[in-house]
Design a protein around this motif. Structure first.
Motif, PDB file in Angstrom:
ATOM      1  N   ASP A 159       0.831  -1.209   0.000  1.00 24.37           N
ATOM      2  CA  ASP A 159       0.000   0.000   0.000  1.00 24.37           C
ATOM      3  C   ASP A 159       0.862   1.254   0.000  1.00 24.37           C
ATOM      4  N   GLU A 186      -7.125   2.282   5.851  1.00 26.29           N
ATOM      5  CA  GLU A 186      -7.796   1.020   5.547  1.00 26.29           C
ATOM      6  C   GLU A 186      -7.230  -0.137   6.367  1.00 26.29           C
ATOM      7  N   GLU A 221      -3.493  -1.447   6.346  1.00 29.51           N
ATOM      8  CA  GLU A 221      -2.386  -0.496   6.409  1.00 29.51           C
ATOM      9  C   GLU A 221      -1.782  -0.444   7.818  1.00 29.51           C
TER      10      GLU A 221
HETATM   11 NA    NA Z   1      -4.462   0.936  -0.472  1.00 28.34          NA
END
Ligand code: NA
Ligand code: DGP
Ligand code: NA
Length: 204
Positions: free
Chosen positions: A13, A146, A149
């Motif tokens: 991410d 999110e 993460e």
């Molecule tokens: Na993401």
């Protein structure tokens, strides 16, 4: 006219996949090459909305159930993917089955079980891995919003990605200047087109 290429971006991410995949599509279009951006998960479908609820932590789902939904979200796009490639459109894809395996295997689900539902999906021609250490990613805007993460998770995801790499992958240093990353990606993509022109491979 031959088929389009399937170019995939993977990474942890906040590695810059969305920025770079968008730029690549624009550059290809500007050069007169038919190209389109696809993103997984596609949060706009019915399945995608369930995935979005899970990622944004509005709803809960067990690890196996969400794994299968992510896979189903790719399967429901396969007719479109095949049709686009056959019609000569190059697809630039932001995440795919490798994310599917990396994120679930990082939660300690059996890797063979993780891979099974994606068997038979159309395979990418090239994979660009935007590599960033999770500690650097954590400094980027929006990080932590999110469900996945989190440091320990991202570190494990990165290890899983590395375990799946083969000769179709290129590792790109995601900490470099975005313009420089774009240039490197353009070079890799030109090589991919050249290789495909010299020895065309069928959609796999
Ligand atoms: Na993401
Ligand atoms: P993105 O929209 O690319 O930021 O992806 C959202 C999050 O979902 C991100 O943390 C990566 C994760 N993800 C993407 N694809 C899959 C998948 O197939 N399975 C699982 N478990 N997670 C995924
Ligand atoms: Na995604």
């Amino acid at each position: 006219m031959g088929r389009g290429l399937f170019i995939l971006f993977e990474g942890c991410d906040r590695s810059g996949k969305t920025t770079q995949s968008t730029r690549l599509v624009k550059a290809l279009n500007d050069a007169g090459i038919k190209a389109k951006l696809l993103k997984f998960p596609d949060r706009t479908t019915a399945i995608g909305k369930m995935i979005d609820g899970y990622l944004s932590q509005k709803t809960k789902l067990d690890d196996q159930a969400i794994h299968l939904l992510f896979s189903a979200n790719r399967w429901e796009a396969m007719d479109q993917v095949r049709a686009e490639l056959e019609s000569g459109t190059t697809l630039v894809v932001d995440r795919y089955a490798f994310s599917g395996v990396a994120f679930s295997a990082a939660k300690r689900l059996d890797i063979k079980w993780c891979k099974a539902p994606d068997v038979g999906l159309i395979a990418p021609d090239r994979v660009y891995f935007l590599d960033i250490h999770p500690d650097d990613a954590a400094k980027r805007d929006g990080y932590g919003e999110e469900i996945y993460e989190k440091r320990e998770m991202q570190i494990e995801v990165r290890v899983k990605f590395f375990s799946m790499m083969d000769s179709t992958w290129s590792i790109v240093d995601a900490l470099k200047d975005p313009d420089e990353i774009h240039r490197q990606i353009m070079m890799l993509t030109k090589q991919a087109f050249k290789r495909h022109k010299e020895s065309p491979a069928p959609i796999a």
